[in-house]
Design an enzyme around this catalytic site. Structure first.
Site, PDB file in Angstrom:
ATOM      1  N   HIS A   1       0.876  -1.093  -0.016  1.00 55.61           N
ATOM      2  CA  HIS A   1      -0.146   0.051  -0.106  1.00 55.61           C
ATOM      3  C   HIS A   1       0.834   1.090  -0.076  1.00 55.61           C
ATOM      4  CE1 HIS A   1      -2.327  -3.214   1.840  1.00 55.61           C
ATOM      5  NE2 HIS A   1      -3.171  -2.838   1.091  1.00 55.61           N
ATOM      6  N   SER A   2       0.760   1.989  -0.944  1.00 54.11           N
ATOM      7  CA  SER A   2       1.511   3.374  -1.076  1.00 54.11           C
ATOM      8  C   SER A   2       0.419   4.511  -0.946  1.00 54.11           C
ATOM      9  CB  SER A   2       2.271   3.283  -2.393  1.00 54.11           C
ATOM     10  OG  SER A   2       2.998   4.388  -2.489  1.00 54.11           O
TER      11      SER A   2
END
Ligand code: BDR
Ligand code: CA
Length: 312
Positions: A239-240
């Site tokens: 997850h960014s």
């Protein structure tokens, strides 16, 4: 004369900030007019150093970098070095950039650039909101000159990532977030829960990182530690957070579900300090001050990242 949208990013690099910055560097429709640097993921000396290095690696030494506040407004906060590395860039031991930071303070640069690009500026906040809160206190008319303000922060139904109820950027400096959420009539919000809904497979990210570009090689190195941490904790998907916020900032047309609601920041709760409280049923008579990003085109998001890493 350029018809590009002027873009100013307040950021605390940070591994996901770095990906978001590469996306901004690669965008043909925006002119990056500066990076203002916050403390957050790690201390200000590191976040400034990281921003300068990333600009150098990407050949974007034309982008001025301004250092901001070293601490939250009121209360000391714990950083996120356990996620990003002690230096915020995966502790790979890189040589510092040859360029130095500008002399002007970030809060003053935000105000100056808001005048220079009045009515056109896209302001994107990827870290704690300390610098923007200080700018607002210096000049409460700041929001009148901002065309659009995108914030990565909060957890709209209180599924926090740093405490049970709060997301890191807001929890790091809740007073600053409170000032900003009260002072800006409208914020486009990409929260942590949207981030969790837009993970991408580690295997796919590893393919993108094979690109034959200095950006991909550097990003592969600085992100390795956090990718391993994430795989251990969160499984197949990486997850960014700041990359999703940047996708929404650069290509708002990729948003597939948005909701307008009043949002306020909890300052006093013993369990919930730093939570973003959304008045889902509009029960308290406050105006909608935020547009919440609920769903973004996943394919568009991933292709923006891939292109940013491959860029030469
Ligand atoms: C946010 O916190 C930071 O650690 C990341 O850089 C991102 O801005 C996610 O909660
Ligand atoms: Ca960040």
């Amino acid at each position: 004369m350029t018809d590009k949208i002027p873009l100013l990013i307040d950021t605390d690099p940070g591994v996901d900030d770095a990906l978001a910055l590469l996306m901004a560097f690669n965008d043909p429709n925006h002119e990056l007019v500066g990076l203002t640097i916050a403390a957050g993921n790690v201390g200000l000396d590191h976040t400034v150093r990281n921003a300068l290095k990333l600009c150098e690696v990407a050949g974007r030494e034309d982008v001025p970098v301004y250092a901001g506040c070293a601490d939250p407004l009121l209360h000391p906060a714990v950083d996120a070095a356990h996620v990003h590395g002690r230096d915020g860039f995966g502790d790979i031991g890189f040589e510092p950039a040859s360029r130095s930071v500008e002399a002007e303070h970030a809060a003053l640069a935000i105000l100056r650039l808001s005048h220079r690009h009045a009515g056109k500026l896209l302001l994107v906040a990827l870290g704690p909101l300390t610098n923007i809160a200080v700018a607002l206190k210096l000049d409460p008319t700041l929001p009148q000159r901002i065309a659009r303000f995108v914030v990565m922060g909060g957890a709209v139904s209180a599924h926090g990532n740093i405490t049970a109820a709060a997301e890191f950027n807001i929890a790091f400096d809740p007073e600053a977030a409170h000032i900003v959420f009260q002072g800006f009539p409208h914020i486009d919000l990409a929260d942590w829960e949207a981030v969790i809904a837009h993970g991408f497979l580690h295997g796919r990210a590893e393919q993108w990182l094979q690109a034959d570009s200095p950006r991909a090689r550097f990003y592969d190195r600085i992100s390795l530690q956090t990718r391993n941490w994430s795989a251990d904790r969160r499984g197949d998907h990486w997850h960014s957070a700041d990359a999703l916020a940047m996708a929404y900032a650069l290509q708002p047309q990729g948003a597939q579900e948005l909701l307008d609601r009043p949002v306020a920041v909890e300052l006093a709760g013993t369990l919930t300090r730093g939570a973003t409280v959304v008045d889902w049923n509009r029960q308290e008579g406050r105006p909608d001050n935020a547009t919440l990003l609920m769903r973004y085109d996943q394919a568009r998001f991933e292709s923006l990242i891939q292109a940013a890493l491959a860029a030469g």
